[in-house]
Design an enzyme around this catalytic site. Sequence first.
Site, PDB file in Angstrom:
ATOM      1  N   GLU A  58      -5.146 -11.228   1.727  1.00 31.79           N
ATOM      2  CA  GLU A  58      -5.171  -9.596   1.850  1.00 31.79           C
ATOM      3  C   GLU A  58      -4.351  -9.164   3.222  1.00 31.79           C
ATOM      4  O   GLU A  58      -4.632 -10.721   4.280  1.00 31.79           O
ATOM      5  CB  GLU A  58      -6.800  -9.676   2.426  1.00 31.79           C
ATOM      6  CG  GLU A  58      -7.530  -9.077   1.323  1.00 31.79           C
ATOM      7  CD  GLU A  58      -7.185  -7.504   0.931  1.00 31.79           C
ATOM      8  OE1 GLU A  58      -7.008  -6.975   1.808  1.00 31.79           O
ATOM      9  OE2 GLU A  58      -7.777  -7.064   0.289  1.00 31.79           O
ATOM     10  N   ASP A  59      -4.027  -8.229   3.473  1.00 34.06           N
ATOM     11  CA  ASP A  59      -3.120  -7.928   4.660  1.00 34.06           C
ATOM     12  C   ASP A  59      -4.236  -6.289   5.770  1.00 34.06           C
ATOM     13  O   ASP A  59      -4.233  -6.525   6.645  1.00 34.06           O
ATOM     14  CB  ASP A  59      -2.212  -6.633   4.373  1.00 34.06           C
ATOM     15  CG  ASP A  59      -2.288  -5.817   4.187  1.00 34.06           C
ATOM     16  OD1 ASP A  59      -3.190  -5.503   2.758  1.00 34.06           O
ATOM     17  OD2 ASP A  59      -2.009  -4.647   4.318  1.00 34.06           O
ATOM     18  N   LYS A  91      -5.721   1.531   5.564  1.00 31.87           N
ATOM     19  CA  LYS A  91      -5.459   0.716   4.233  1.00 31.87           C
ATOM     20  C   LYS A  91      -6.626   0.148   3.613  1.00 31.87           C
ATOM     21  O   LYS A  91      -7.704  -0.207   4.681  1.00 31.87           O
ATOM     22  CB  LYS A  91      -4.698  -0.779   5.396  1.00 31.87           C
ATOM     23  CG  LYS A  91      -3.165   0.275   5.759  1.00 31.87           C
ATOM     24  CD  LYS A  91      -2.665  -1.067   5.782  1.00 31.87           C
ATOM     25  CE  LYS A  91      -0.875  -0.312   6.345  1.00 31.87           C
ATOM     26  NZ  LYS A  91      -0.075  -0.921   7.216  1.00 31.87           N
ATOM     27  N   GLY A  92      -6.582  -0.371   2.677  1.00 29.27           N
ATOM     28  CA  GLY A  92      -8.149  -0.875   1.758  1.00 29.27           C
ATOM     29  C   GLY A  92      -8.573  -0.596   1.350  1.00 29.27           C
ATOM     30  O   GLY A  92     -10.353  -0.959   0.866  1.00 29.27           O
ATOM     31  N   ASN A 118      -4.687   2.836  -8.836  1.00 29.57           N
ATOM     32  CA  ASN A 118      -3.318   2.778  -9.949  1.00 29.57           C
ATOM     33  C   ASN A 118      -3.032   1.469  -9.875  1.00 29.57           C
ATOM     34  O   ASN A 118      -1.192   1.446  -9.837  1.00 29.57           O
ATOM     35  CB  ASN A 118      -2.691   4.226  -8.358  1.00 29.57           C
ATOM     36  CG  ASN A 118      -3.110   5.725  -8.775  1.00 29.57           C
ATOM     37  OD1 ASN A 118      -3.352   6.553  -9.973  1.00 29.57           O
ATOM     38  ND2 ASN A 118      -3.681   5.568  -7.752  1.00 29.57           N
ATOM     39  N   ASP A 139      -4.741  -8.981  -3.501  1.00 28.80           N
ATOM     40  CA  ASP A 139      -4.623  -7.998  -2.453  1.00 28.80           C
ATOM     41  C   ASP A 139      -2.988  -7.276  -3.628  1.00 28.80           C
ATOM     42  O   ASP A 139      -2.394  -7.942  -3.737  1.00 28.80           O
ATOM     43  CB  ASP A 139      -5.379  -7.962  -1.078  1.00 28.80           C
ATOM     44  CG  ASP A 139      -4.590  -6.112  -0.635  1.00 28.80           C
ATOM     45  OD1 ASP A 139      -5.391  -5.724  -1.558  1.00 28.80           O
ATOM     46  OD2 ASP A 139      -4.146  -5.638   0.463  1.00 28.80           O
ATOM     47  N   LEU A 140      -3.335  -5.822  -3.695  1.00 30.05           N
ATOM     48  CA  LEU A 140      -1.893  -5.535  -3.702  1.00 30.05           C
ATOM     49  C   LEU A 140      -0.827  -5.188  -2.473  1.00 30.05           C
ATOM     50  O   LEU A 140      -0.159  -5.193  -2.492  1.00 30.05           O
ATOM     51  CB  LEU A 140      -2.586  -4.409  -4.341  1.00 30.05           C
ATOM     52  CG  LEU A 140      -0.673  -3.490  -5.322  1.00 30.05           C
ATOM     53  CD1 LEU A 140      -0.293  -4.654  -5.592  1.00 30.05           C
ATOM     54  CD2 LEU A 140      -1.134  -2.597  -6.436  1.00 30.05           C
ATOM     55  N   ASP A 141      -1.452  -3.313  -2.092  1.00 27.34           N
ATOM     56  CA  ASP A 141      -0.958  -3.067  -0.966  1.00 27.34           C
ATOM     57  C   ASP A 141      -0.955  -3.816  -0.304  1.00 27.34           C
ATOM     58  O   ASP A 141      -1.887  -3.994   0.197  1.00 27.34           O
ATOM     59  CB  ASP A 141      -2.060  -1.253  -1.249  1.00 27.34           C
ATOM     60  CG  ASP A 141      -1.087  -0.848   0.107  1.00 27.34           C
ATOM     61  OD1 ASP A 141      -0.170  -0.999  -0.162  1.00 27.34           O
ATOM     62  OD2 ASP A 141      -1.819   0.378   0.660  1.00 27.34           O
ATOM     63  N   SER A 199      -6.785   0.391  -4.866  1.00 24.92           N
ATOM     64  CA  SER A 199      -6.101   0.880  -6.084  1.00 24.92           C
ATOM     65  C   SER A 199      -6.992   1.337  -7.659  1.00 24.92           C
ATOM     66  O   SER A 199      -6.423   0.429  -8.836  1.00 24.92           O
ATOM     67  CB  SER A 199      -4.645   0.941  -5.968  1.00 24.92           C
ATOM     68  OG  SER A 199      -4.170   2.008  -7.056  1.00 24.92           O
ATOM     69  N   LYS A 252     -14.436  -3.094  -0.627  1.00 21.70           N
ATOM     70  CA  LYS A 252     -14.187  -3.734   0.462  1.00 21.70           C
ATOM     71  C   LYS A 252     -14.707  -3.042   2.049  1.00 21.70           C
ATOM     72  O   LYS A 252     -14.094  -1.784   2.045  1.00 21.70           O
ATOM     73  CB  LYS A 252     -12.560  -4.208   0.743  1.00 21.70           C
ATOM     74  CG  LYS A 252     -12.165  -4.558  -0.475  1.00 21.70           C
ATOM     75  CD  LYS A 252     -10.717  -4.269  -0.602  1.00 21.70           C
ATOM     76  CE  LYS A 252      -9.258  -5.275  -2.071  1.00 21.70           C
ATOM     77  NZ  LYS A 252      -8.661  -5.215  -1.647  1.00 21.70           N
ATOM     78  N   THR A 272       2.855  -0.329  -0.776  1.00 21.38           N
ATOM     79  CA  THR A 272       2.388   0.894  -1.631  1.00 21.38           C
ATOM     80  C   THR A 272       1.787   2.102  -0.197  1.00 21.38           C
ATOM     81  O   THR A 272       1.846   3.441  -0.911  1.00 21.38           O
ATOM     82  CB  THR A 272       0.696   0.727  -2.807  1.00 21.38           C
ATOM     83  OG1 THR A 272       0.995  -0.951  -2.430  1.00 21.38           O
ATOM     84  CG2 THR A 272       2.202   0.809  -3.816  1.00 21.38           C
ATOM     85  N   ARG A 309     -10.150   5.673  -2.321  1.00 15.51           N
ATOM     86  CA  ARG A 309      -9.546   6.841  -2.163  1.00 15.51           C
ATOM     87  C   ARG A 309     -10.700   8.417  -1.670  1.00 15.51           C
ATOM     88  O   ARG A 309     -10.260   8.959  -0.727  1.00 15.51           O
ATOM     89  CB  ARG A 309      -9.196   7.118  -3.360  1.00 15.51           C
ATOM     90  CG  ARG A 309      -8.483   8.516  -3.611  1.00 15.51           C
ATOM     91  CD  ARG A 309      -7.926   9.044  -5.243  1.00 15.51           C
ATOM     92  NE  ARG A 309      -7.227   7.750  -5.627  1.00 15.51           N
ATOM     93  CZ  ARG A 309      -7.562   7.979  -7.477  1.00 15.51           C
ATOM     94  NH1 ARG A 309      -7.833   8.991  -7.523  1.00 15.51           N
ATOM     95  NH2 ARG A 309      -6.897   7.278  -8.349  1.00 15.51           N
ATOM     96  N   SER A 367      -7.261  -5.262  -5.986  1.00 15.04           N
ATOM     97  CA  SER A 367      -6.836  -3.962  -4.946  1.00 15.04           C
ATOM     98  C   SER A 367      -7.829  -2.942  -5.681  1.00 15.04           C
ATOM     99  O   SER A 367      -8.364  -2.025  -6.801  1.00 15.04           O
ATOM    100  CB  SER A 367      -5.084  -3.841  -5.692  1.00 15.04           C
ATOM    101  OG  SER A 367      -4.928  -2.326  -5.745  1.00 15.04           O
TER     102      SER A 367
HETATM  103  P1  B16 Z   1      -6.342   4.514  -5.508  1.00 13.94           P
HETATM  104  P2  B16 Z   1      -5.427  -2.490  -1.478  1.00 13.94           P
HETATM  105  C1  B16 Z   1      -5.786  -0.089  -0.824  1.00 13.94           C
HETATM  106  O1  B16 Z   1      -4.808  -0.869  -2.020  1.00 13.94           O
HETATM  107  C2  B16 Z   1      -4.874   0.513  -0.344  1.00 13.94           C
HETATM  108  O2  B16 Z   1      -4.732  -0.033   1.023  1.00 13.94           O
HETATM  109  C3  B16 Z   1      -5.790   1.775   0.304  1.00 13.94           C
HETATM  110  O3  B16 Z   1      -4.440   2.906   0.967  1.00 13.94           O
HETATM  111  C4  B16 Z   1      -5.698   2.956  -1.125  1.00 13.94           C
HETATM  112  O4  B16 Z   1      -7.000   4.692  -0.826  1.00 13.94           O
HETATM  113  C5  B16 Z   1      -6.573   2.559  -1.806  1.00 13.94           C
HETATM  114  O5  B16 Z   1      -6.505   1.084  -2.534  1.00 13.94           O
HETATM  115  C6  B16 Z   1      -7.370   3.365  -3.616  1.00 13.94           C
HETATM  116  O6  B16 Z   1      -6.058   3.668  -3.753  1.00 13.94           O
HETATM  117  O7  B16 Z   1      -6.035   6.171  -4.053  1.00 13.94           O
HETATM  118  O8  B16 Z   1      -4.057   4.575  -5.382  1.00 13.94           O
HETATM  119  O9  B16 Z   1      -6.711   4.250  -6.254  1.00 13.94           O
HETATM  120  O10 B16 Z   1      -4.601  -2.782  -0.828  1.00 13.94           O
HETATM  121  O11 B16 Z   1      -6.942  -2.461  -2.387  1.00 13.94           O
HETATM  122  O12 B16 Z   1      -4.731  -3.009  -2.354  1.00 13.94           O
HETATM  123 MG    MG Z   2      -4.073  -4.005   1.329  1.00 13.80          MG
END
Ligand code: B16
Ligand code: MG
Length: 216
Positions: A168-169, A44-45, A117, A8-10, A115, A144, A16, A48, A113
Amino acid sequence: FIEAVIFDLDGVITDTAEYHYLAWKQLAEELGLPFDRQFNEKLKGVGRMDSLELILQQGNKSYTIEEKISLANRKNDHYKQLIQKITPNDLLPGILPLLKELKTNGVKIALASASKNAFTVIDKLQVGEYFDTIVDAGKIVKGKPDPEIFMVAAEQLKVPVQNCVGIEDAEAGIRAIKEANMFAVGVGNEDSMHQADLIVKDTNELTLERLRENFK
Ligand code: B16
Ligand code: MG
């Protein structure tokens, strides 16, 4: 045996979450909605649009789809500006040595991830060379705790799920890994991680040896 590790990233590779927090807070303030760190834990996780829904539920105004998309874009603009500041110093403790150790030992590496981004963040952290594959969150239908993103990562690596470890966190992430029939490693406190096969308090406890000792 461990053939691949899916990260996982964040919250695992870098924090992040702090930038997501600041970006959502700015949007919530613009909308006059309550928002604090405790509420941010729920995001978290979570993807958007789903995160936006949770925030909008704090008020009683209803929004059209178009308005919601524009609000999500506005948050993402705030976020994109914040992540420009990321450098390799923002890697969480022990992650770079772990990536190097996995690479030297021929263990494949993937990123799963939610995200959109993620590519930018990995680029800013300068660790792109370690990843055999990065799942494009934009192509994932179910977020997820659905196992889809972890299954796609294993498919892209061409490694059977039973030989994959997921790290994962977030509770939703651990559920996704378990649903994908993989070995789940949780980073954080035990309360939110009870489904994990191995729990570590801190990323610097993550070593290949530790994973191998516990893998089943
Ligand atoms: P984005 P992960 C997740 O990353 C974040 O934990 C979560 O807070 C965020 O809303 C989601 O990515 C979407 O991110 O807006 O940048 O597309 O924990 O799955 O690495
Ligand atoms: Mg995470």
